[in-house]
Scaffold this active site. Structure first.
Site, PDB file in Angstrom:
ATOM      1  N   GLU A   1     -15.033  -7.053   7.948  1.00 41.39           N
ATOM      2  CA  GLU A   1     -14.021  -7.907   8.559  1.00 41.39           C
ATOM      3  C   GLU A   1     -13.512  -7.154   9.774  1.00 41.39           C
ATOM      4  O   GLU A   1     -12.842  -6.125   9.646  1.00 41.39           O
ATOM      5  CB  GLU A   1     -12.878  -8.181   7.581  1.00 41.39           C
TER       6      GLU A   1
ATOM      7  N   ASP B   1     -12.996  -5.205   3.870  1.00 35.99           N
ATOM      8  CA  ASP B   1     -11.704  -5.685   4.341  1.00 35.99           C
ATOM      9  C   ASP B   1     -11.182  -4.835   5.507  1.00 35.99           C
ATOM     10  O   ASP B   1     -11.154  -3.598   5.399  1.00 35.99           O
ATOM     11  CB  ASP B   1     -10.719  -5.598   3.164  1.00 35.99           C
TER      12      ASP B   1
HETATM   13  C1  NOJ Z   1      -7.800  -9.250   5.228  1.00 38.83           C
HETATM   14  C2  NOJ Z   1      -7.924 -10.125   4.022  1.00 38.83           C
HETATM   15  O1  NOJ Z   1      -8.873 -11.116   4.271  1.00 38.83           O
HETATM   16  C3  NOJ Z   1      -6.541 -10.668   3.754  1.00 38.83           C
HETATM   17  O2  NOJ Z   1      -6.549 -11.667   2.773  1.00 38.83           O
HETATM   18  C4  NOJ Z   1      -5.646  -9.529   3.375  1.00 38.83           C
HETATM   19  O3  NOJ Z   1      -4.335 -10.016   3.221  1.00 38.83           O
HETATM   20  C5  NOJ Z   1      -5.647  -8.442   4.456  1.00 38.83           C
HETATM   21  N1  NOJ Z   1      -6.956  -8.134   4.917  1.00 38.83           N
HETATM   22  C6  NOJ Z   1      -5.049  -7.174   3.919  1.00 38.83           C
HETATM   23  O4  NOJ Z   1      -5.914  -6.621   2.962  1.00 38.83           O
END
Ligand code: NOJ
Length: 569
Positions: free
Chosen positions: A276, A222
């Site tokens: 991500e 993440d």
């Molecule tokens: C990215 C995640 O995909 C999302 O769902 C989340 O709210 C944020 N990061 C914070 O962790």
């Protein structure tokens, strides 16, 4: 079980011909050949009637996932969490959230996945924790504690800079206990960890080993691009004020920390990683995934999924040539040492058929099939999101109580309640972009079929007509595409060539690997499209079409509304 070496060192020997190399220079890896299916556990299937999807529910529906033919399941956070951000705010990294079940349920799931010859990757959310994590509880209450420095604190009457939270408002909150400010790039309930503290990194590496030693096959990481902070705390450049994510990825030690994580943890297991990379440009992508740098295997780069966003993150109309140009630029930006991902949806994005297709009764199924064909025939590991295989559609909102997402609710507070924008304008934008679209529970049957209780979030009101059973045609098509991709190296590793970049309605490209080649024709409109021949009409064999057949088409280059065809050349 830990593996002594995942063989990656072999990449680096110059002049050596790798036996597992494709004719066009890629090193073959299981994760490049895999199709990944993302589960948002809260909304997948509820096994115990409490209205919340759970791990036993996932196990119950495993036959569906296996039948699709995907290779890897990515499980969104299943950890103990107060769920302010539905699990992306973790309270205990080593505990399964009570809503989802127990560690025994997790072990049973993993065992079943492995027994079926599939793999399981989990979410690693370590840019921040929940404010209820014991580290933060101690950090905030005791300025002298060793845990104080696990987070990023600032003394003073004002915050050190003007950074904003991705979820709205300032990224700094003044804590009541010590009156110091702490940093949170997301909600104030998600304080950012201080990665410059070696003890924090060691904690993270330990918890990674905890799950890896259990037998998971990797991590989706993440917002991993945010972990290193510029501690000189400059203000945001004017151009980045509305999209601060491009500033937050510029931390000075990002690559150092990822290389350290790779050396200390990742390199010891046969696993995969996908980061991500919110706010990472295409130009910076290779720095994270070039295999010679030993950081991550893959990232999610956001240009394609942001094709319909303006500079302020609001919805804007998009065109097919724009989308095609992004895939071409991505292909050109990444050489054989880098491997892309292909995704158009996830739990943070609207439903693909409503966004990129046509979700009307007439075209929903066909356009969902065109999008599936695109995702499963481009170069890169495809990431599918639960429910897209049923052509599920977006919701519509007219009341803030119909929403759940913390981002949406913060925006309501900051934009509507302060009178900056009207409720009508707010919901018009949410109808396009809300993260809640993808988070509505899966309608397994015309009766709903998600839970025997009251669902934690309302199902799409269209569930009696749009559900897993009524959309079998989409599901079967996914199955065919996945099977074809698995059979054909050219659809995985083959070179990509866009044949008509400027055509406003047709996406046509080839995938070629030595003497195996495919032509993919996708009509992104309801109208018939007739193309000029794009390749010499030699012996072309039809592999797949989403119409019954092509016998009633008088011209090979004629595509019916939302038609998808794959030819072997
Ligand atoms: C990215 C995640 O995909 C999302 O769902 C989340 O709210 C944020 N990061 C914070 O962790």
């Amino acid at each position: 079980m830990p593996k002594p070496d995942n063989g990656k060192a072999g990449h680096l020997r110059s002049g050596t011909v790798e036996p597992n190399m494709t004719p066009n220079g890629y090193i073959r890896r299981w994760w490049k050949e895999a199709v990944v299916y993302q589960i948002y556990p809260r909304s997948f299937y509820d096994s115990n009637g409490d209205g919340i999807g759970d791990l036993r529910g996932l196990l119950d529906k495993l036959p569906h996932i296996l039948d699709l033919g995907v290779d890897v399941i990515w499980l969104s956070p299943h950890f103990d969490s107060p769920n302010r951000d539905n699990g992306y705010d973790i309270r205990d990294y080593r505990k399964v959230g009570a809503d989802y079940g127990t560690m025994a349920d997790f072990d049973a799931l993993m065992t079943a996945v492995k027994a079926a010859g599939k793999r399981l990757i989990i979410d690693l959310v370590v840019n921040h924790t929940s404010c209820e994590h014991s580290w933060f509880v101690e950090s905030r209450t005791d300025a002298k504690s060793a845990l104080r420095d696990y987070y990023i604190w600032h003394k003073g009457d004002t915050p050190p800079n003007d950074w904003t939270s991705i979820f709205g408002g300032s990224a700094w909150t003044r804590d009541e206990v010590t009156k110091d400010w702490y940093l949170h790039l997301f909600d104030s309930s998600q304080p950012d960890l201080n990665w410059d503290n070696l003890a924090v990194r060691d904690e993270v590496y330990d918890l990674m080993r905890f799950w890896l030693d259990k037998g998971i096959d990797g991590f989706r990481m993440d917002v991993i691009s945010f972990i290193s902070k510029d501690k000189t705390f400059p203000n945001l450049a004017a151009a980045l004020r509305s999209r601060p994510q491009y500033a937050y990825t510029q931390g000075p030690h990002l690559h150092q920390y990822l290389q350290e994580m790779h050396k200390d943890v990742l390199s010891h297991y046969d696993i995969t990683t996908v980061g991500e990379a919110f706010g990472v440009t295409l130009e910076d992508t290779a720095l994270l995934i070039d295999e010679r740098r030993c950081e991550l295997d893959m990232i999610f780069q956001f240009e394609a999924v942001e094709v319909d966003r303006d500079q302020n993150g609001r919805w804007k109309p998009w065109t097919l040539p724009e989308l095609k140009a992004i895939f071409t630029r991505q292909d050109k930006a990444l050489d054989q040492h880098c491997w892309p991902t292909v995704f158009l949806s996830n739990h943070d994005n609207p439903r693909i058929v409503s966004r990129f297709g046509n979700d009307s009764e007439t075209w929903r199924i066909k356009s969902a099939q065109v999008l599936a064909c695109l995702i499963l025939t481009l170069k890169g590991t495809p990431f599918l999101y639960q429910g897209d295989e049923f052509g599920l559609t977006n919701l519509t909102f007219s009341d803030i109580d119909q929403t759940n997402d913390v981002w949406t609710r913060n925006a309501w507070r900051d934009e509507v309640l302060t009178g900056k924008i009207s409720a009508t304008a707010f919901f018009a934008n949410q109808d396009r972009l809300s993260r809640d679209h993808a988070r509505a529970p899966i309608p397994w049957t015309a009766e709903g079929g998600f839970t025997t209780g009251t669902p934690w979030f309302a199902l799409n009101p269209k569930f009696s007509s749009i559900n897993a059973q009524s959309s079998e045609a989409v599901c079967l098509w996914y199955k065919d595409l996945i099977a074809l991709r698995h059979r054909c190296d050219a659809l995985i590793y083959g070179d990509y060539c866009d044949l008509c970049p400027d055509h406003p309605h047709v996406f046509a490209y080839t995938r070629t690997l030595k003497d195996e080649a495919f032509l993919i024709l996708l009509n992104f409109s309801e109208q018939v499209q007739i193309l000029s021949p794009l390749v010499p009409e030699g012996a072309m064999t039809l592999e797949l079409t989403n119409y019954k057949d092509r016998s009633h088409v008088d011209n090979l280059w004629k595509l019916r509304g939302w038609e998808a065809c794959i030819y072997r050349l």
